[in-house]
Design a protein around this motif. Structure first.
Motif, mmCIF file in Angstrom:
data_model
loop_
_atom_site.group_PDB
_atom_site.id
_atom_site.type_symbol
_atom_site.label_atom_id
_atom_site.label_comp_id
_atom_site.label_asym_id
_atom_site.label_seq_id
_atom_site.Cartn_x
_atom_site.Cartn_y
_atom_site.Cartn_z
ATOM 1 N N CYS A 224 -0.332 55.884 29.292
ATOM 2 C CA CYS A 224 -0.087 57.293 29.619
ATOM 3 C C CYS A 224 -0.720 57.603 30.973
ATOM 4 O O CYS A 224 -0.138 58.294 31.813
ATOM 5 N N SER B 35 -1.200 55.806 33.503
ATOM 6 C CA SER B 35 -0.534 55.268 34.691
ATOM 7 C C SER B 35 0.460 56.278 35.264
ATOM 8 O O SER B 35 0.768 56.250 36.448
ATOM 9 N N CYS B 36 0.957 57.178 34.451
ATOM 10 C CA CYS B 36 1.872 58.212 34.958
ATOM 11 C C CYS B 36 1.190 59.580 35.084
ATOM 12 O O CYS B 36 1.510 60.344 35.972
ATOM 13 N N HIS B 37 0.262 59.889 34.184
ATOM 14 C CA HIS B 37 -0.285 61.254 34.132
ATOM 15 C C HIS B 37 -1.700 61.374 34.683
ATOM 16 O O HIS B 37 -2.307 62.431 34.575
ATOM 17 N N LEU C 269 1.285 72.980 29.337
ATOM 18 C CA LEU C 269 0.836 72.547 27.997
ATOM 19 C C LEU C 269 0.637 73.754 27.076
ATOM 20 O O LEU C 269 0.851 73.667 25.872
ATOM 21 N N TYR D 162 3.666 75.022 24.725
ATOM 22 C CA TYR D 162 4.216 74.309 23.550
ATOM 23 C C TYR D 162 4.009 75.089 22.272
ATOM 24 O O TYR D 162 3.014 75.766 22.149
ATOM 25 N N ARG E 168 6.688 65.571 21.994
ATOM 26 C CA ARG E 168 6.752 65.200 23.410
ATOM 27 C C ARG E 168 6.024 63.891 23.661
ATOM 28 O O ARG E 168 6.511 63.016 24.373
ATOM 29 N N CYS F 161 7.584 60.414 24.972
ATOM 30 C CA CYS F 161 7.077 59.687 26.129
ATOM 31 C C CYS F 161 6.813 58.234 25.766
ATOM 32 O O CYS F 161 7.066 57.331 26.561
ATOM 33 N N GLN F 162 6.297 58.003 24.574
ATOM 34 C CA GLN F 162 6.047 56.616 24.161
ATOM 35 C C GLN F 162 7.352 55.835 24.116
ATOM 36 O O GLN F 162 7.420 54.698 24.550
ATOM 37 N N GLN G 78 9.430 56.734 28.065
ATOM 38 C CA GLN G 78 8.737 56.489 29.338
ATOM 39 C C GLN G 78 7.876 55.232 29.283
ATOM 40 O O GLN G 78 7.872 54.440 30.201
HETATM 41 C C1 HEC Z 1 6.489 56.022 32.954
HETATM 42 C C2 HEC Z 1 5.769 57.265 33.086
HETATM 43 C C3 HEC Z 1 5.239 57.932 31.830
HETATM 44 C C4 HEC Z 1 4.464 57.399 30.834
HETATM 45 C C5 HEC Z 1 3.995 55.972 30.671
HETATM 46 C C6 HEC Z 1 4.154 58.499 29.951
HETATM 47 N N1 HEC Z 1 4.746 59.644 30.391
HETATM 48 FE FE1 HEC Z 1 4.474 61.501 29.639
HETATM 49 N N2 HEC Z 1 5.879 62.223 30.933
HETATM 50 C C7 HEC Z 1 6.501 61.494 31.912
HETATM 51 C C8 HEC Z 1 7.489 62.332 32.559
HETATM 52 C C9 HEC Z 1 8.422 61.903 33.684
HETATM 53 C C10 HEC Z 1 7.415 63.592 31.934
HETATM 54 C C11 HEC Z 1 8.215 64.830 32.265
HETATM 55 C C12 HEC Z 1 9.620 64.658 31.913
HETATM 56 C C13 HEC Z 1 9.865 65.176 30.589
HETATM 57 O O1 HEC Z 1 9.541 66.355 30.361
HETATM 58 O O2 HEC Z 1 10.407 64.444 29.756
HETATM 59 C C14 HEC Z 1 6.376 63.491 30.922
HETATM 60 C C15 HEC Z 1 5.973 64.527 30.105
HETATM 61 C C16 HEC Z 1 4.859 64.496 29.275
HETATM 62 C C17 HEC Z 1 4.273 65.628 28.616
HETATM 63 C C18 HEC Z 1 4.760 67.054 28.712
HETATM 64 C C19 HEC Z 1 4.206 67.718 29.936
HETATM 65 C C20 HEC Z 1 4.713 69.110 30.147
HETATM 66 O O3 HEC Z 1 4.204 69.764 31.050
HETATM 67 O O4 HEC Z 1 5.629 69.553 29.441
HETATM 68 C C21 HEC Z 1 3.214 65.170 27.895
HETATM 69 C C22 HEC Z 1 2.263 66.003 27.042
HETATM 70 C C23 HEC Z 1 3.142 63.750 28.089
HETATM 71 N N3 HEC Z 1 4.139 63.365 28.941
HETATM 72 C C24 HEC Z 1 2.209 62.907 27.499
HETATM 73 C C25 HEC Z 1 2.263 61.531 27.569
HETATM 74 C C26 HEC Z 1 1.445 60.638 26.774
HETATM 75 C C27 HEC Z 1 0.393 61.078 25.758
HETATM 76 C C28 HEC Z 1 1.783 59.369 27.127
HETATM 77 C C29 HEC Z 1 1.264 58.065 26.554
HETATM 78 C C30 HEC Z 1 1.530 57.834 25.150
HETATM 79 C C31 HEC Z 1 2.797 59.479 28.164
HETATM 80 N N4 HEC Z 1 3.075 60.788 28.389
HETATM 81 C C32 HEC Z 1 3.366 58.397 28.816
HETATM 82 C C33 HEC Z 1 6.229 60.212 32.257
HETATM 83 C C34 HEC Z 1 5.440 59.342 31.532
#
Ligand code: HEC
Ligand code: HEC
Length: 258
Positions: free
Chosen positions: A72, A74-76, A88, A91, A107, A111-112, A115
């Motif tokens: 997580c 690595s992207c956030h 956040l 929600y 969500r 993402c799991q 993404q």
């Molecule tokens: C490859 C990149 C990537 C990874 C790895 C990833 N995310 Fe995300 N995440 C994104 C993207 C791009 C979005 C926004 C697009 C969307 O809303 O779907 C997002 C959206 C979110 C949001 C919503 C944010 C909002 O403002 O609405 C949350 C919470 C989140 N991720 C948590 C996680 C968690 C916890 C993990 C690990 C289990 C994770 N993400 C792994 C790319 C990633």
């Protein structure tokens, strides 16, 4: 036998309740205002608050590299700093792509799957709860800000209906306890307005974390009703409705509750 005794006890206290004053729901108040002073003090002190353990576990999982896919972080960002706390606080949201309500735990699972290319953690799993607690804690202090217009309007109306339907063997609705009797006691517990701003929260009663979905499940069990599945439409509608009632209340995650 035991179940019967419990339901007798419950019905007994409810009769007492009904004989008491009916409290009208005025100002929106957090569950924090209804718990004991000691519980409030425990919540306010990060070293004392048992829910901070889940935040720490969530933080570790957030930066942990899965066997396949990406972490997580690595992207956030390492500490989730790239996540927008205002976003956040919105929600559960309406998501056009998903065609309905998306909660924070949904969500994270999305993402799991989409993404991070990993297997989504099952609902109610400790890891998902810890991740949800960590992410929600990033927005601690932000006012809850659930959308109430647009696509959400009709969905919240459905949630409102569910909140007022009588469930289970005791034939009561959520509103019976949380709208009519906040401040009154039932089996030693002081009834609050049933707000969602503290969740995921640590429960002294169970010694475990509960997110809003689990907390509702616990109330349905108390009502001797069949709980909804974690990803059932009813669960999402009820949660969105409850969180919209909490609009303006500060996010307390991890709250400490009885
Ligand atoms: C490859 C990149 C990537 C990874 C790895 C990833 N995310 Fe995300 N995440 C994104 C993207 C791009 C979005 C926004 C697009 C969307 O809303 O779907 C997002 C959206 C979110 C949001 C919503 C944010 C909002 O403002 O609405 C949350 C919470 C989140 N991720 C948590 C996680 C968690 C916890 C993990 C690990 C289990 C994770 N993400 C792994 C790319 C990633
Ligand atoms: C028989 C009374 C009763 C009914 C009916 C009831 N609850 Fe509760 N609920 C409680 C009690 C007692 C608590 C613990 C004290 C408190 O916070 O109110 C609680 C706590 C909660 C909380 C946590 C509030 C917080 O800040 O910690 C939520 C959310 C909640 N209930 C939602 C619901 C929903 C949704 C329904 C309907 C499906 C429902 N309750 C039905 C008695 C009830």
């Amino acid at each position: 036998m035991i179940q019967l005794a419990i339901s007798r006890l419950l019905l007994g206290s409810l009769t007492l309740l009904l004989a008491g004053t009916v409290w009208a729901l005025g100002e929106v108040k957090s569950g924090y205002d209804y718990v004991k002073d000691e519980t409030r003090a425990m919540q306010d002190d990060d070293f004392e608050n048992p829910g901070m353990l889940a935040v720490e576990q969530g933080r570790e999982l957030f930066s942990k590299m899965p066997d396949s896919g990406k972490s997580c972080a690595s992207c956030h960002g390492e500490a989730g700093e790239k996540l927008d706390v205002k976003s956040l606080a919105r929600y559960p949201i309406y998501d056009k792509e998903q065609g309905g309500i998306v909660r924070l735990e949904d969500r994270i699972r999305n993402c799991q799957k989409d993404q991070a290319s990993t297997e989504p953690v099952p609902y109610y799993d400790h890891e998902l709860l810890a991740l949800e607690t960590f992410v929600r804690n990033l927005a601690r202090g932000e006012p809850v800000n659930v959308q109430t217009d647009g696509e959400m309007e009709s969905l919240l109306k459905k949630g409102d209906e569910l909140y007022h339907i009588r469930f289970g063997l005791i034939d009561m609705s959520c509103a019976h306890c949380h709208d009519m009797y906040p401040g009154q006691y039932i089996r030693g517990q002081r009834i609050s307005q049933g707000q969602g701003n503290g969740f995921p929260a640590y429960r002294l009663d169970t010694g475990e974390m509960a997110n809003l979905d689990l907390r509702i499940k616990q109330c349905l069990t108390l009502m001797r009703a069949e709980p909804f599945a974690p990803d059932a439409e009813e669960s999402k509608l009820l949660e969105a409705y409850i969180m919209s009632r909490s609009n303006g209340l500060k996010i307390e995650t991890p709250a400490v509750r009885y």
